[in-house]
Enzyme design. Structure first.
Site, PDB file in Angstrom:
ATOM      1  N   GLY A  12     -35.242  30.252   1.358  1.00 46.90           N
ATOM      2  CA  GLY A  12     -34.201  31.123   1.912  1.00 46.90           C
ATOM      3  C   GLY A  12     -34.652  31.706   3.240  1.00 46.90           C
ATOM      4  N   ASP A  13     -33.739  32.403   3.915  1.00 48.09           N
ATOM      5  CA  ASP A  13     -34.045  33.061   5.191  1.00 48.09           C
ATOM      6  C   ASP A  13     -34.483  32.078   6.279  1.00 48.09           C
ATOM      7  OD1 ASP A  13     -33.671  35.530   3.785  1.00 48.09           O
ATOM      8  OD2 ASP A  13     -35.698  35.295   2.996  1.00 48.09           O
ATOM      9  N   LYS A  16     -29.874  30.405   8.353  1.00 44.38           N
ATOM     10  CA  LYS A  16     -28.606  29.704   8.082  1.00 44.38           C
ATOM     11  C   LYS A  16     -27.439  30.342   8.829  1.00 44.38           C
ATOM     12  CE  LYS A  16     -29.107  30.043   3.534  1.00 44.38           C
ATOM     13  NZ  LYS A  16     -30.535  30.299   3.389  1.00 44.38           N
ATOM     14  N   ASN A  38     -26.640  38.748  -3.258  1.00 44.01           N
ATOM     15  CA  ASN A  38     -28.082  38.743  -2.989  1.00 44.01           C
ATOM     16  C   ASN A  38     -28.349  38.101  -1.628  1.00 44.01           C
ATOM     17  OD1 ASN A  38     -27.182  36.275  -4.018  1.00 44.01           O
ATOM     18  ND2 ASN A  38     -29.018  35.860  -5.210  1.00 44.01           N
ATOM     19  N   GLY A  40     -27.866  37.543   2.419  1.00 42.29           N
ATOM     20  CA  GLY A  40     -27.590  38.417   3.563  1.00 42.29           C
ATOM     21  C   GLY A  40     -27.446  37.562   4.799  1.00 42.29           C
ATOM     22  N   HIS A  41     -26.236  37.453   5.317  1.00 43.55           N
ATOM     23  CA  HIS A  41     -26.024  36.639   6.510  1.00 43.55           C
ATOM     24  C   HIS A  41     -25.606  37.535   7.672  1.00 43.55           C
ATOM     25  CE1 HIS A  41     -25.234  32.877   3.831  1.00 43.55           C
ATOM     26  NE2 HIS A  41     -26.489  33.213   3.900  1.00 43.55           N
ATOM     27  N   THR A 130     -33.516  40.776  -6.128  1.00 42.53           N
ATOM     28  CA  THR A 130     -32.849  41.714  -5.223  1.00 42.53           C
ATOM     29  C   THR A 130     -32.251  42.885  -6.013  1.00 42.53           C
ATOM     30  OG1 THR A 130     -30.777  40.475  -5.382  1.00 42.53           O
ATOM     31  CG2 THR A 130     -32.247  39.893  -3.566  1.00 42.53           C
ATOM     32  N   GLN A 224     -29.505  31.365  -0.169  1.00 42.34           N
ATOM     33  CA  GLN A 224     -30.891  31.208  -0.614  1.00 42.34           C
ATOM     34  C   GLN A 224     -31.461  29.852  -0.153  1.00 42.34           C
ATOM     35  OE1 GLN A 224     -28.667  32.281  -3.586  1.00 42.34           O
ATOM     36  NE2 GLN A 224     -28.824  34.216  -2.517  1.00 42.34           N
ATOM     37  N   ARG A 303     -37.432  44.152   2.415  1.00 38.76           N
ATOM     38  CA  ARG A 303     -38.832  43.845   2.096  1.00 38.76           C
ATOM     39  C   ARG A 303     -39.459  42.951   3.164  1.00 38.76           C
ATOM     40  NH1 ARG A 303     -38.368  41.372  -3.817  1.00 38.76           N
ATOM     41  NH2 ARG A 303     -36.424  40.615  -2.929  1.00 38.76           N
ATOM     42  N   LEU A 332     -38.470  27.808  16.218  1.00 39.30           N
ATOM     43  CA  LEU A 332     -39.623  27.127  16.809  1.00 39.30           C
ATOM     44  C   LEU A 332     -40.356  28.061  17.769  1.00 39.30           C
ATOM     45  CD1 LEU A 332     -41.003  24.277  17.057  1.00 39.30           C
ATOM     46  CD2 LEU A 332     -39.600  23.920  19.087  1.00 39.30           C
ATOM     47  N   SER A 413     -32.731  24.882  16.855  1.00 40.96           N
ATOM     48  CA  SER A 413     -32.266  26.195  17.281  1.00 40.96           C
ATOM     49  C   SER A 413     -33.436  26.938  17.918  1.00 40.96           C
ATOM     50  CB  SER A 413     -31.738  26.945  16.055  1.00 40.96           C
ATOM     51  OG  SER A 413     -31.748  28.317  16.283  1.00 40.96           O
ATOM     52  N   THR A 414     -33.230  27.457  19.119  1.00 41.54           N
ATOM     53  CA  THR A 414     -34.366  28.029  19.836  1.00 41.54           C
ATOM     54  C   THR A 414     -34.249  29.530  20.109  1.00 41.54           C
ATOM     55  OG1 THR A 414     -33.329  27.321  21.906  1.00 41.54           O
ATOM     56  CG2 THR A 414     -34.992  25.852  20.971  1.00 41.54           C
ATOM     57  N   SER A 415     -33.200  30.159  19.565  1.00 37.06           N
ATOM     58  CA  SER A 415     -33.092  31.626  19.624  1.00 37.06           C
ATOM     59  C   SER A 415     -31.901  32.015  18.751  1.00 37.06           C
ATOM     60  CB  SER A 415     -32.875  32.105  21.068  1.00 37.06           C
ATOM     61  OG  SER A 415     -31.489  32.309  21.320  1.00 37.06           O
TER      62      SER A 415
HETATM   63  P1  IMP Z   1     -32.194  37.296  -7.385  1.00 40.70           P
HETATM   64  O1  IMP Z   1     -31.430  36.203  -6.707  1.00 40.70           O
HETATM   65  O2  IMP Z   1     -31.790  38.671  -6.942  1.00 40.70           O
HETATM   66  O3  IMP Z   1     -32.197  37.143  -8.881  1.00 40.70           O
HETATM   67  O4  IMP Z   1     -33.741  37.151  -6.940  1.00 40.70           O
HETATM   68  C1  IMP Z   1     -34.531  36.056  -7.372  1.00 40.70           C
HETATM   69  C2  IMP Z   1     -35.463  35.588  -6.265  1.00 40.70           C
HETATM   70  O5  IMP Z   1     -34.693  35.020  -5.213  1.00 40.70           O
HETATM   71  C3  IMP Z   1     -36.308  36.692  -5.615  1.00 40.70           C
HETATM   72  O6  IMP Z   1     -37.566  36.149  -5.269  1.00 40.70           O
HETATM   73  C4  IMP Z   1     -35.529  37.059  -4.380  1.00 40.70           C
HETATM   74  O7  IMP Z   1     -36.357  37.590  -3.371  1.00 40.70           O
HETATM   75  C5  IMP Z   1     -35.005  35.674  -3.986  1.00 40.70           C
HETATM   76  N1  IMP Z   1     -33.770  35.730  -3.194  1.00 40.70           N
HETATM   77  C6  IMP Z   1     -32.522  35.990  -3.624  1.00 40.70           C
HETATM   78  N2  IMP Z   1     -31.636  35.937  -2.621  1.00 40.70           N
HETATM   79  C7  IMP Z   1     -32.336  35.603  -1.528  1.00 40.70           C
HETATM   80  C8  IMP Z   1     -31.960  35.342  -0.159  1.00 40.70           C
HETATM   81  O8  IMP Z   1     -30.782  35.402   0.239  1.00 40.70           O
HETATM   82  N3  IMP Z   1     -32.995  35.017   0.680  1.00 40.70           N
HETATM   83  C9  IMP Z   1     -34.276  34.902   0.255  1.00 40.70           C
HETATM   84  N4  IMP Z   1     -34.659  35.130  -1.000  1.00 40.70           N
HETATM   85  C10 IMP Z   1     -33.706  35.471  -1.886  1.00 40.70           C
END
Ligand code: IMP
Length: 430
Positions: A12-13, A16, A38, A40-41, A130, A224, A303, A332, A413-415
């Site tokens: 994830g992260d 996207k 859960n 975050g975009h 989360t 994710q 976090r 990059l 993607s460069t920025s």
């Molecule tokens: P949950 O989806 O809240 O049950 O969390 C389960 C795991 O997925 C944890 O390690 C979270 O940090 C991770 N997680 C959930 N959503 C994201 C996201 O959008 N980006 C990155 N990690 C995520």
């Protein structure tokens, strides 16, 4: 017409948001198919920042249909708040532009409480979630006791569903020392939001099928990443849904033939939030530097993300499990200025060399990375818009990544700026 699925190919992260926004401009329909709030975009359009959790990224662009598919778990209060917030930013949202599948499971307040109560117990059970009730809601879906959007339309059905859920949850809560759920208050709260939520309810499978037949371009927006997939991720340190591309079909009610191109989003290094194995994690100054330069803080929980070198073994694996057609390589520029870069090309486990991450948790934890070193570059790659703008060593790094993961780069993607993108293959091309 080509339909595109965008999935994260790491934990994830991967960035996207920008890519989905870039593609959604040319899509007619943008559909979420798994996960919940859960995710975050963050989208930056003409200098305005939009923060989305449950809403598909297409909502901020006019003239598109945004869809929340049945594979999603939906907190209705959060959704309505998010709609309100986005409306105050001048974005129009109506039942014509947003549809929620009638069979979408609802996240209720007790799901979040259960999630947080479990996580608060200092025990081996901690996942680092989360805390938004995602796992408990999916458990109820599979346990056939979840309340779905359509259940809000009929009061007798709603009461029946609530009672079914409460039998299970009150027993569980007693064991965890949590108070019984206030049935009357819960029902009152659900009745209060029902009319507003039901305005958006639709048979999404049908709407999507008709859109496809009409030659509309569909963008399936994953949340994710593939290593958090409930089946193929680093179990149990995963989220509770299938995050890989195949879920786009089941999570909206379309057949697998609806998917023409799978775009895997890949960060030029690796990060992860929460607990679990991470073979290339760096706990030294290089890790700190990646975190600082890449601004690696969670958008949902704030976090600090764990950072490490690029792991080609993992990405090769996720490109396979998601059937990735091409990748979008992001961030990059965060690697600019490193004298030497390392890429994980295999693992060592008990004296043997592995070219994949094994399934057993103890083996995952004992895998040590085998690195290949590459010279870094001192020039800035930030904002590059063509290969000619990139230093030779940066191009070598990208080419080596492609070779190792056995998948071509479609976009670079460069920025965070949407135009700072090098297009190699257009995912929407027929
Ligand atoms: P949950 O989806 O809240 O049950 O969390 C389960 C795991 O997925 C944890 O390690 C979270 O940090 C991770 N997680 C959930 N959503 C994201 C996201 O959008 N980006 C990155 N990690 C995520």
């Amino acid at each position: 017409m080509a339909n595109v699925v965008v999935v994260g190919a790491q934990w994830g992260d991967e960035g996207k948001g920008k890519i989905v926004d870039w593609l959604s401009e040319r899509a007619d329909v943008v559909a979420r198919f798994q996960g919940g709030h859960n995710a975050g975009h963050t989208l930056v359009i003409d200098g305005v920042i939009y923060k989305l959790n449950a809403l598909p990224s297409g909502v901020v662009r006019g003239g598109k249909l945004s869809v929340i598919g049945n594979g999603v778990v939906l907190d209705p209060w959060h959704l309505l708040k998010e709609i309100e917030a986005i409306r105050t930013q001048g974005v129009e949202i109506s039942p014509e532009t947003l549809m929620v599948a009638e069979n979408t499971p609802l996240i209720l307040p007790f799901h979040g409480e259960l999630d947080r109560a479990r996580e608060a117990q200092i025990s081996v059970a901690r996942i680092g979630t989360t805390g938004r009730g995602i796992g408990p809601c999916y458990e109820d879906k599979v346990g056939r006791r979840v309340i779905r959007v359509a259940d809000l339309a009929d009061d007798a059905t709603l009461e029946l569903r609530v009672d079914r859920a409460l039998i299970h949850h009150n027993a569980l809560r007693a064991g965890l020392g949590l108070p019984e759920i206030d049935r009357a208050a819960l029902l009152a709260d659900l009745r209060a939001i029902a009319p507003e939520l039901l305005r958006y309810a639709a048979p999404v499978w049908k709407v999507m099928t008709e859109a496809r037949r009409a030659g509309k371009r569909i963008l399936f927006e994953g949340a994710q990443g593939a290593l958090l997939d409930i089946d193929f991720g680093t179990y149990p340190f995963v989220t509770s849904s299938n995050t890989i591309a195949g879920q786009a079909a089941t999570g909206t009610g379309m057949g697998p033939g609806a998917i023409d191109f799978v775009l895997g989003i890949v960060k030029a290094y690796t990060t992860r939030v929460g607990e679990g194995p991470f073979p290339t994690e760096l706990t030294d100054a290089d890790g700190e530097r990646l975190g600082e330069r890449g601004r690696e803080f969670g958008t949902v929980t704030g976090r600090k993300r764990r950072c490490g070198w690029f792991d080609a073994v993992l990405v090769r694996q996720t490109c396979a499990t998601s059937g990735v057609s091409g990748i979008a390589l992001t961030k990059l520029d965060v690697l600019d200025g490193f004298e030497t870069l390392r890429i994980c090309v295999g693992y060592e486990l008990d004296g043997a060399r592995l070219d994949y991450l094994p399934t057993a948790a103890d083996q995952q934890a004992r895998c040590t990375p085998v690195y290949e070193e590459m010279p870094g570059w001192s020039e800035s790659t930030e904002g590059a818009r063509s290969w000619a703008d990139l230093p030779a060593n940066a191009i070598k790094y990208v080419r080596r990544v492609e070779e190792l993961i056995q998948c071509p780069v479609a976009l670079l993607s460069t920025s965070p700026e949407r135009d700072d993108t090098i297009l190699v293959t257009d995912p929407f091309a027929d």
